[in-house]
Write a protein that holds these residues in place. Structure first.
Motif, short mmCIF file in Angstrom:
data_model
loop_
_atom_site.label_atom_id
_atom_site.label_comp_id
_atom_site.label_asym_id
_atom_site.label_seq_id
_atom_site.Cartn_x
_atom_site.Cartn_y
_atom_site.Cartn_z
N PHE A 85 0.86 -1.17 0.00
CA PHE A 85 0.00 0.00 0.00
C PHE A 85 0.90 1.23 0.00
O PHE A 85 1.82 1.34 0.82
N LYS A 86 0.63 2.19 -0.91
CA LYS A 86 1.59 3.27 -1.15
C LYS A 86 0.95 4.65 -0.99
O LYS A 86 -0.12 4.92 -1.54
N ILE A 87 1.64 5.50 -0.28
CA ILE A 87 1.31 6.93 -0.21
C ILE A 87 2.49 7.69 -0.79
O ILE A 87 3.63 7.53 -0.34
N LEU A 88 2.23 8.49 -1.81
CA LEU A 88 3.27 9.24 -2.50
C LEU A 88 3.17 10.73 -2.17
O LEU A 88 2.09 11.31 -2.23
N MET A 89 4.30 11.32 -1.86
CA MET A 89 4.38 12.77 -1.66
C MET A 89 5.11 13.37 -2.86
O MET A 89 6.28 13.08 -3.10
N SER A 90 4.40 14.20 -3.62
CA SER A 90 4.98 14.84 -4.81
C SER A 90 4.41 16.24 -4.91
O SER A 90 3.19 16.42 -5.01
N HIS A 91 5.26 17.23 -4.88
CA HIS A 91 4.84 18.63 -4.73
C HIS A 91 3.86 19.10 -5.80
O HIS A 91 2.85 19.73 -5.50
N ASP A 92 4.16 18.83 -7.05
CA ASP A 92 3.41 19.39 -8.17
C ASP A 92 2.39 18.37 -8.70
O ASP A 92 2.77 17.28 -9.11
N PRO A 93 1.08 18.70 -8.72
CA PRO A 93 0.08 17.72 -9.17
C PRO A 93 0.20 17.33 -10.64
O PRO A 93 -0.36 16.32 -11.05
N SER A 94 0.93 18.11 -11.43
CA SER A 94 1.13 17.71 -12.83
C SER A 94 1.96 16.43 -12.92
O SER A 94 1.87 15.70 -13.91
N HIS A 95 2.74 16.13 -11.89
CA HIS A 95 3.49 14.88 -11.84
C HIS A 95 2.53 13.70 -11.79
O HIS A 95 2.70 12.69 -12.49
N TRP A 96 1.51 13.83 -10.96
CA TRP A 96 0.49 12.76 -10.86
C TRP A 96 -0.22 12.59 -12.20
O TRP A 96 -0.43 11.46 -12.67
N GLU A 97 -0.56 13.70 -12.83
CA GLU A 97 -1.29 13.66 -14.09
C GLU A 97 -0.46 13.01 -15.20
O GLU A 97 -0.98 12.18 -15.97
N HIS A 98 0.81 13.35 -15.29
CA HIS A 98 1.62 12.94 -16.44
C HIS A 98 2.47 11.69 -16.20
O HIS A 98 2.91 11.06 -17.17
N LYS A 99 2.72 11.34 -14.95
CA LYS A 99 3.62 10.21 -14.68
C LYS A 99 3.02 9.15 -13.75
O LYS A 99 3.09 7.96 -14.03
N VAL A 100 2.45 9.61 -12.65
CA VAL A 100 2.12 8.69 -11.56
C VAL A 100 0.97 7.76 -11.92
O VAL A 100 1.06 6.54 -11.75
N ILE A 101 -0.14 8.32 -12.42
CA ILE A 101 -1.32 7.46 -12.62
C ILE A 101 -1.12 6.47 -13.77
O ILE A 101 -1.84 5.49 -13.87
N GLN A 102 -0.13 6.73 -14.65
CA GLN A 102 0.16 5.77 -15.73
C GLN A 102 1.24 4.77 -15.36
O GLN A 102 1.56 3.86 -16.13
N ASP A 103 1.85 4.94 -14.18
CA ASP A 103 2.95 4.06 -13.78
C ASP A 103 2.46 2.63 -13.55
O ASP A 103 1.29 2.41 -13.21
N ASN A 104 3.37 1.68 -13.74
CA ASN A 104 3.01 0.27 -13.53
C ASN A 104 2.63 -0.01 -12.08
O ASN A 104 1.80 -0.88 -11.81
N TYR A 105 3.25 0.74 -11.16
CA TYR A 105 2.88 0.60 -9.76
C TYR A 105 1.58 1.37 -9.50
O TYR A 105 1.31 2.39 -10.13
N HIS A 106 0.82 0.87 -8.56
CA HIS A 106 -0.44 1.51 -8.18
C HIS A 106 -0.17 2.35 -6.92
O HIS A 106 0.05 1.80 -5.84
N TYR A 107 -0.18 3.68 -7.09
CA TYR A 107 0.03 4.58 -5.95
C TYR A 107 -1.35 4.98 -5.42
O TYR A 107 -2.06 5.81 -6.02
N HIS A 108 -1.71 4.39 -4.30
CA HIS A 108 -3.07 4.52 -3.78
C HIS A 108 -3.46 5.97 -3.51
O HIS A 108 -4.57 6.39 -3.83
N LEU A 109 -2.53 6.72 -2.91
CA LEU A 109 -2.83 8.10 -2.54
C LEU A 109 -1.60 8.96 -2.79
O LEU A 109 -0.51 8.64 -2.32
#
Length: 411
Positions: A312-336
């Motif tokens: 179960f993963k919680i990711l801290m990343s300052h800029d939400p564009s990171h989530w949009e462009h990289k995180v949600i497409q990653d092979n790993y599932h970052y829950h929050l």
């Protein structure tokens, strides 16, 4: 030089036009003189502060207030000017008609007089943004709000059912000018009694020294599972002038050390495990990664290289564009994912649960609050502090409390 001349000319034209509404509704010569004096003082102060200004030379409280008061002045004048323009949409055709039909009989007075009630209504409407902006400058920037969310995950480890985390972001300590208000906010954070406190970047505007006066305030933050932080785009010192690269690197090291003295465990493309009753969740922290010209030092692969896909993963990343462009497409599932950066542009309109708007939405798809995509959540914190404009209007400084629950979301 040309841009300054252009700005002043446009401003004066708009100001003169807005004055037509003011003088129609307000007949006192003294009040009309005061109108122009205030306009001259605010505009003069802005030009004084910003003529030849270079962002890399530093952004002071004087610069911030010059911006704030200019915005407070311009907003109502735009409304007044638009009201006069709308009235002229009707007055000009009428004047042309009189010119061609009455000729000399009108003795040159082709324009109908402005109607006082329209100007009075315009003044009343214009008072709303004026009052809102002034409130935002003097009160709104410290109007801290605790926003609480409950998120459900079927694969949350059982031991973490009911686990609470507090997120703060974008402190921008160099902008503060009231120690007591910051102390109050820290006590408000501690009142939440969360299991962990997570800070998602931008402790300063530019320099580590900005945080020093507040070190003994923020070191009062308490959470039984600790305090964790990441870097935001402002923490690297990229927006100011340094004598050398060595001085710039030293500033970043100083900031890291001050965070450590406060009690934060700074995650630089790395992770930690939070453990409870023999179970664990992964806490990942990446350096800043953003689109639109922002630093892209974040390395998600490096930060997660020793984490299992099933964790179960919680990711801290300052800029939400990171989530949009990289995180949600990653092979790993970052829950929050927890982000900040946008500040909600420090201006907008929110009716909780009903309506949310800010100019920030034109720049960021995910700009404030909770979003869900592909079974993954992000919270974009509206920020603890403020930057450039010395206030907040409608988008208040935020302390986020998120409770993790095991199971399906209740409809």
């Amino acid at each position: 030089m040309l841009r300054w001349i252009t700005f002043i000319i446009i401003y004066l034209i708009a100001d003169f036009y807005a004055f037509q509404a003011f003088k129609t509704a307000v007949k006192s010569n003294w009040l009309q003189i005061i109108y122009w004096l205030i306009s001259a003082l605010v505009l003069g102060n802005f030009v004084l502060q910003y003529y030849g200004f270079n962002r890399r030379d530093g952004f002071s409280h004087q610069h911030a207030y010059a911006v704030g008061f200019l915005i407070a002045l311009i907003a109502p004048k735009v409304i007044l000017g638009l009201s006069m323009f709308t009235e002229d949409v009707f007055r000009v055709p009428q004047a042309l008609f009189r010119y061609f039909t009455e000729g000399n009989e009108a003795k040159g007075n082709y324009f109908a007089s402005r109607r006082a009630f329209i100007s009075k209504i315009a003044l009343g409407v214009a008072a709303i943004p004026l009052a809102s902006i002034l409130y935002g400058i003097f009160k709104g920037r410290y109007n801290y709000k605790v926003l609480k969310y409950t998120l459900f995950f079927e694969d949350l480890p059982k031991a973490f059912d009911g686990y609470k985390l507090t997120q703060i972001s974008d402190i921008h300590s160099g902008s503060f000018d009231n120690l007591e208000k910051v102390k109050y906010a820290v006590s408000l954070i501690n009142e939440q009694e969360s299991d962990v406190i997570l800070f998602t970047g931008d402790f300063v505007n530019d320099k580590a020294e900005e945080l020093v006066p507040y070190k003994n305030i923020f070191n009062k933050l308490k959470a039984k599972d600790g305090l964790f932080s990441i870097l935001g785009n402002h923490d690297y010192g990229d927006y100011t002038t340094w004598d050398s690269e060595t001085a710039k690197r030293k500033n970043l090291e100083d900031l890291k050390n001050v965070q450590k003295e406060i009690g934060f465990d700074l995650l630089l493309n790395e992770h930690r495990y939070l453990e409870k009753n023999g179970e664990k969740i992964a806490l990942i922290g990446v350096e800043n990664w953003g689109t639109g010209g922002f630093k892209q030092a974040g390395d998600l692969k490096k930060a997660s290289q020793h984490i299992q896909e099933t964790d179960f993963k919680i990711l801290m990343s300052h800029d939400p564009s990171h989530w949009e462009h990289k995180v949600i497409q990653d092979n790993y599932h970052y829950h929050l994912t927890l982000s900040g950066h946008t500040h909600g542009m420090q201006f907008g309109i929110e009716i909780p649960g009903w309506f949310k708007w800010s100019p920030a939405k034109w720049r960021y798809k995910y700009w404030a609050g909770i979003y869900k995509e592909m079974g993954q959540y992000i919270n974009v914190n509206r920020g603890f502090g403020y930057l450039a404009f010395p206030g907040r209007v409608g988008i208040w400084p935020e302390i986020t409390v998120i409770e993790l629950k095991k199971g399906k979301e209740i409809a």
